[in-house]
Design a protein around this motif. Structure first.
Motif, PDB file in Angstrom:
ATOM      1  N   ASN A 204      10.029   0.308 -10.862  1.00 28.02           N
ATOM      2  CA  ASN A 204       9.518   1.306 -10.102  1.00 28.02           C
ATOM      3  C   ASN A 204       8.997   2.634 -10.479  1.00 28.02           C
ATOM      4  O   ASN A 204       9.407   3.500  -9.966  1.00 28.02           O
ATOM      5  N   THR A 205       8.759   2.583 -11.657  1.00 25.38           N
ATOM      6  CA  THR A 205       8.549   4.058 -12.368  1.00 25.38           C
ATOM      7  C   THR A 205       6.878   3.920 -12.606  1.00 25.38           C
ATOM      8  O   THR A 205       6.305   2.994 -12.720  1.00 25.38           O
ATOM      9  N   LEU A 436       7.963  -6.229  -9.974  1.00 27.18           N
ATOM     10  CA  LEU A 436       7.393  -5.184 -10.588  1.00 27.18           C
ATOM     11  C   LEU A 436       6.744  -4.551  -9.231  1.00 27.18           C
ATOM     12  O   LEU A 436       6.201  -5.412  -8.378  1.00 27.18           O
ATOM     13  N   ALA A 437       7.160  -3.178  -9.150  1.00 31.47           N
ATOM     14  CA  ALA A 437       6.663  -2.753  -7.862  1.00 31.47           C
ATOM     15  C   ALA A 437       5.545  -1.667  -8.017  1.00 31.47           C
ATOM     16  O   ALA A 437       5.276  -1.069  -9.222  1.00 31.47           O
ATOM     17  N   GLY A 438       4.819  -1.297  -7.028  1.00 33.13           N
ATOM     18  CA  GLY A 438       3.844  -0.424  -6.958  1.00 33.13           C
ATOM     19  C   GLY A 438       2.783  -0.546  -8.316  1.00 33.13           C
ATOM     20  O   GLY A 438       1.983  -1.405  -8.300  1.00 33.13           O
ATOM     21  N   SER A 450      -8.556  -1.581  -7.161  1.00 32.53           N
ATOM     22  CA  SER A 450      -8.283  -1.707  -5.624  1.00 32.53           C
ATOM     23  C   SER A 450      -6.905  -1.885  -5.356  1.00 32.53           C
ATOM     24  O   SER A 450      -6.063  -1.426  -4.668  1.00 32.53           O
ATOM     25  N   ALA A 451      -6.375  -2.879  -6.258  1.00 33.38           N
ATOM     26  CA  ALA A 451      -4.875  -3.348  -6.309  1.00 33.38           C
ATOM     27  C   ALA A 451      -3.862  -2.153  -6.257  1.00 33.38           C
ATOM     28  O   ALA A 451      -2.751  -2.101  -5.465  1.00 33.38           O
ATOM     29  N   ARG A 452      -4.292  -1.115  -6.915  1.00 35.53           N
ATOM     30  CA  ARG A 452      -3.119  -0.315  -7.215  1.00 35.53           C
ATOM     31  C   ARG A 452      -3.012   0.984  -5.885  1.00 35.53           C
ATOM     32  O   ARG A 452      -1.931   1.775  -5.869  1.00 35.53           O
ATOM     33  N   PRO A 455      -1.108   1.731   0.187  1.00 39.82           N
ATOM     34  CA  PRO A 455      -0.718   0.986   1.074  1.00 39.82           C
ATOM     35  C   PRO A 455      -0.639  -0.782   0.817  1.00 39.82           C
ATOM     36  O   PRO A 455       0.236  -1.544   1.159  1.00 39.82           O
ATOM     37  N   ASN A 456      -1.571  -1.135  -0.088  1.00 39.19           N
ATOM     38  CA  ASN A 456      -1.276  -2.420  -0.646  1.00 39.19           C
ATOM     39  C   ASN A 456      -0.070  -2.683  -1.141  1.00 39.19           C
ATOM     40  O   ASN A 456       0.426  -3.853  -0.931  1.00 39.19           O
ATOM     41  N   THR A 457       0.401  -1.862  -2.212  1.00 38.21           N
ATOM     42  CA  THR A 457       1.752  -2.339  -2.861  1.00 38.21           C
ATOM     43  C   THR A 457       2.837  -1.928  -2.194  1.00 38.21           C
ATOM     44  O   THR A 457       3.918  -2.653  -2.273  1.00 38.21           O
TER      45      THR A 457
END
Length: 535
Positions: A204-205, A436-438, A450-452, A455-457
């Motif tokens: 989460n970094t 893997l987050a964010g 778009s994925a980044r 609200p999506n992640t």
């Protein structure tokens, strides 16, 4: 012997004793201050004496800790996973390599939030993030202190250990021959060594501090799309903070102009009571002092009381994993932003008396390396409105590739309606227990545009946290089958109001050939221009 002779003899003896004492004291002082140049005196056997070895300090054992989930890094997206897992009864620990928590949101002060909506304008933000976005839109959450209060509430009861240094990651062979992290050893600010074991680990970094130490496969980045030899990431941002802005006059005078006059003076865009978007004619008139920085169109928000924060200042060729590169970029920003302020004072009504309102503590990092996950999201997934059995998020947002040194303005590769994000895109390939987050989501460099988006992640992370709590070790994430998902999705909907099924989006590539889709995913086809030709 006369008294005179006795006195002289005693005096001579006294002087002799004084001299001997001085020699002894000098010799002792010399030995204490270090060895002499002379070799050591021979022993009885005639060999040189060996000095006594220095005592070896006894290693202090690491303090042992355990948790169900360890989150490495304190970016907002991963904190939704931490909150959800903790609420589901799991023991969660957050360790942060930064000196202060909050990452992009609090330290980078990226306080202009991008909402996700489908092509009809319907809001796609779900879960705990909705409170934040509703508060931002309504004006209740605009200042740093208000964002901080929201963040603090999010991690209430979940300890964050800031300023740690990672020492060692211990991996073992897990199920199916894949690796699994067993423990992580880190050093706290006070110098103590800690070793924590856990069932799951969350990267989460914003520079893959944990994942980069594992056996990972880097996916091609934008350098391939732009034909560059060197790796380069999307530009970093430095938020610009101002005060003493008369936003009411700015809004009134801008909107009093005719459309033609607005376009001529500002290059289009719009301003309302809270936001100023675009005005790229005005920003393009600013000439940077060097080619590593750029002022693009505005994403500006009024924070009330004359305070304004803007996301528009780009810095190229920043390596977020290199502290020197980040510090250099910060210095560039601190030199350039005061000059941009002068340009705003001359160009924007209501900005004549504007002043700097300080600088953020850190950059807004958009991108780092993309690592292979169990499923890598593609452009065709987004534009094709694909949904997955293991959906953990319903996503939307243009395929927005921010600028690099090769293309300073960046490029839009198409506008999806909405699409699903599967759990598999957040599971590091070949690892049993790494999530893997964010920004670390598994996607191609183009789909990442778009994925980044937050609200999506954020929704994906929250859903994964809930699922971990529901499984509670009875089954691993990798053991989930398609038949397990309806019950999990039902639980997310009934308890948390998160809808991940029964959603249908507009497939914008329906009828395309396999070769067209291949070219779309590789970047050989840029959707907005190609679709017009195809018609």
């Amino acid at each position: 012997m006369s008294n005179r002779h006795i006195f002289r003899a005693l005096a001579a003896l006294f002087l002799l004793l004084l001299a001997a004492a001085a020699v002894y004291q000098w010799s002792g002082t010399r030995e204490a201050s270090g060895p002499s140049d002379a070799p050591p005196a021979p022993t009885a056997a005639g060999s040189s004496a060996k000095p006594n070895p220095s005592p070896v300090p006894t290693p202090v054992p690491a303090v042992e800790e355990t948790a169900d989930v360890v989150v490495v890094g304190s970016e907002l997206e991963g904190m939704y996973l931490a909150r959800a897992a903790a609420d589901e009864g799991l023991k969660v620990k957050v360790i942060d390599l930064r000196e202060k928590p909050g990452g992009q949101l609090l330290q980078g002060e990226m306080l202009f939030l991008d909402e996700t909506r489908d092509e009809s304008g319907k809001l796609l933000v779900q879960g705990r993030a909705k409170e934040l976005f509703d508060g931002f839109r309504s004006g209740k959450i605009r200042k740093l202190a208000e964002f901080t209060a929201y963040y603090d509430k999010l991690h209430q009861g979940i300890p964050i250990e800031s300023g740690v240094v990672l020492d060692k990651v211990e991996s073992v062979t897990g199920a199916g021959g894949r690796d699994a992290i067993r423990s992580l050893t880190y050093r706290k600010k006070d110098g103590t060594l800690h070793r924590v074991t856990a069932s799951y680990w969350v990267e989460n970094t914003d520079y893959a501090a944990l994942a980069s130490q594992l056996k990972v496969t880097r996916l091609p980045g934008l350098e391939k799309f732009y034909g560059q030899d060197e790796i380069e990431y999307m530009s970093a941002g430095m938020m610009m903070k101002f005060k003493n802005v008369d936003w009411t006059r700015f809004n009134t005078q801008f909107n009093a102009l005719s459309g033609a006059d607005r376009s001529k003076k500002f290059g289009g865009g719009n301003v309302n009571g809270s936001f100023a978007i675009g005005l790229s004619g005005m920003t393009n008139a600013y000439k940077p002092t060097n080619d590593r920085v750029f002022l693009r169109g505005l994403n500006a928000v009024s924070q009330r009381d004359g305070e304004v924060i803007i996301n528009a200042f780009l810095i190229y060729t920043v390596d977020p994993s290199d502290s020197r590169s980040v510090a250099e970029a910060m210095d560039l920003g601190k030199k350039e932003i005061p000059l941009i302020l002068q340009h705003f004072r001359k160009s924007l009504p209501g900005w004549e008396n504007a002043e700097l309102n300080g600088f953020p503590n850190y950059l807004y990092i958009r991108e780092y390396n993309h690592y292979e996950t169990d499923y890598v999201l593609k452009v065709s997934d987004a534009l094709g409105a694909r949904m997955f059995p293991d959906n953990v998020s319903i996503a939307g947002y243009p395929l927005d590739l921010q600028g690099t040194s090769a293309n300073k303005w960046g490029i839009e590769m198409g506008r999806p309606d909405k699409y699903g994000m599967p759990l598999r895109s957040f599971q590091l390939k070949n690892y049993d227990n790494v999530i893997l987050a964010g920004k670390n989501v598994g996607s191609s460099a183009i789909a990442y545009g778009s994925a980044r988006i937050q609200p999506n992640t954020a929704l994906a992370a929250e859903s994964i946290g809930v699922i971990l709590g529901q499984l509670k070790g009875k089954k691993s994430l990798r053991e989930l089958k398609e038949e397990d998902w309806p019950a999990l999705h039902q639980y997310l909907a009934s308890k948390y109001g998160i809808t991940l099924t029964g959603v249908k989006g507009h497939n914008k590539i329906a009828g395309w050939t396999d070769e067209e889709i291949r070219k779309l995913d590789s970047g050989e086809i840029i959707y907005p221009s190609y679709v017009n030709k195809r018609k």
